[in-house]
Enzyme design. Structure first.
Site, PDB file in Angstrom:
ATOM      1  N   HIS A 243     -11.668 -59.243  66.865  1.00 60.18           N
ATOM      2  CA  HIS A 243     -12.539 -58.838  65.756  1.00 60.18           C
ATOM      3  C   HIS A 243     -13.342 -59.972  65.112  1.00 60.18           C
ATOM      4  CE1 HIS A 243     -10.234 -55.016  65.521  1.00 60.18           C
ATOM      5  NE2 HIS A 243      -9.147 -55.746  65.549  1.00 60.18           N
TER       6      HIS A 243
HETATM    7  C1  BDR Z   1      -9.169 -56.976  60.832  1.00 62.50           C
HETATM    8  O1  BDR Z   1      -7.842 -56.869  60.315  1.00 62.50           O
HETATM    9  C2  BDR Z   1      -7.077 -57.983  60.689  1.00 62.50           C
HETATM   10  O2  BDR Z   1      -5.860 -57.566  61.206  1.00 62.50           O
HETATM   11  C3  BDR Z   1      -7.906 -58.783  61.655  1.00 62.50           C
HETATM   12  O3  BDR Z   1      -7.696 -60.167  61.448  1.00 62.50           O
HETATM   13  C4  BDR Z   1      -9.322 -58.383  61.347  1.00 62.50           C
HETATM   14  O4  BDR Z   1      -9.877 -59.197  60.338  1.00 62.50           O
HETATM   15  C5  BDR Z   1      -9.376 -55.889  61.855  1.00 62.50           C
HETATM   16  O5  BDR Z   1      -9.198 -54.629  61.283  1.00 62.50           O
END
Ligand code: BDR
Ligand code: CA
Length: 313
Positions: A243
């Site tokens: 992400h």
């Molecule tokens: C986001 O949530 C976190 O678990 C990850 O680091 C990312 O920023 C994805 O939904």
């Protein structure tokens, strides 16, 4: 062109760690003024610690790391150890950090930096819950118009939710903070799950990390091995979404992404859809457009960029 000045606001998290490494591996395009930690994936004592571990891994003990808010504005903290492990950076064996944490609170650092630097020259890059940024905006409204842009990871439209059926984790953890940021009037670029779920760590990508033959490459491959297990099982996909580096990749190569300038509102009251990013993708309302909401990514170019930049560290 001079490097773009940024503050990374983060809750590391393996994917946050890769985002930080991508920024530190790209000094021609990006100058990291500081890293502000926030509670999110794991509690604050771990996120600030993890941020320092990542800076040390990159050989950048000079990057100032600040601890920020330890809880969302109005709610109890929700964490994501089920994805990231107990430390937030589970996977490889990691050394304790030795570089110091700054004395200044992260929110004060954000405020002071935006007041010190020329207006319109500092970009905020939140890749965790938006508590630090919203607190800074509430405490010092004068800084809002001094922000060049906010490029954040959070939300979803077509992909809907990952922590609840309707909400993405970063927005869900602190929806009131997200509402402040989305209503702030700052130029806003959003990397939602619609983008990040197309940026999957498939086997060739992870092999590319490993083949770097460096400490950084090995760590990133081992982090990927760890967090993939959860998403592969959940989605039945060939890899896990990476992400947070989407935010940094956008600063370096914006042409890699496609999206729409739309209205996005944050749900803060419904129990069922709390933290939902209600994006007017089809333009069915007259609500003002407040965000560039991304939807597409050239995933091969994305992983090629990450591999190339991390190999420099
Ligand atoms: C986001 O949530 C976190 O678990 C990850 O680091 C990312 O920023 C994805 O939904
Ligand atoms: Ca994150």
């Amino acid at each position: 062109m001079s490097a773009r000045k940024i503050i990374i606001d983060t809750d590391p998290g393996q994917d946050d760690a890769v985002a930080i490494l991508l920024a530190l591996g790209s000094p021609d395009e990006i100058e990291v003024l500081g890293i502000t930690a926030v509670a999110g994936n794991v509690p604050l004592p771990l996120t600030e610690r993890n941020a320092r571990i990542v800076c040390e891994l990159a050989g950048r003990r000079d990057i100032p790391v600040f601890a920020g808010c330890e809880a969302p504005l109005k709610r109890k903290l929700v964490t994501a150890e089920h994805v990231h492990g107990k430390t937030g950076l589970d996977g490889p064996q990691l050394p304790d950090p030795t570089m110091p944490l700054q004395d200044t609170h992260a929110v004060d650092f954000i405020i002071e930096t935006l007041r010190r630097e020329a207006p319109g020259t500092v970009t905020l890059c939140p890749i965790g819950p938006l508590t630090n940024i919203a607190t800074a905006f509430e405490r010092a409204p004068d800084i809002v118009e001094r922000v060049e842009e906010i490029v954040l990871m959070g939300g979803a439209y077509f992909e809907v939710g990952n922590i609840t059926p309707a909400a993405e984790f970063n927005i869900y953890v602190d929806p009131e903070a997200a509402e402040i940021v989305f209503k702030s009037g700052v130029r806003l670029t959003v990397m939602p799950l619609d983008v990040t779920h197309k940026a999957l760590t498939t086997a060739p990508h992870v092999a590319g990390f490993r083949a770097m033959g460096t400490e950084v490459g090995r760590m990133v491959a081992e982090w990927t091995d760890f967090f993939e297990r959860f998403d592969k099982e959940k989605y039945g996909s060939a890899g896990a979404p990476l992400h947070d580096p989407c935010v940094i990749a956008y600063l370096i190569a914006p042409g890699m992404f496609t999206g729409r300038h739309v209205n996005v509102e944050i749900e803060t009251t419904s129990e069922l859809t709390l933290g939902m990013t209600v994006a007017d993708w089809w333009g069915v309302t007259d609500r003002p457009r407040n965000a560039m909401f991304m939807g597409g990514i050239d995933a091969d170019a994305y992983f090629a960029l990450i591999t190339e930049r991390l190999a420099r560290l």
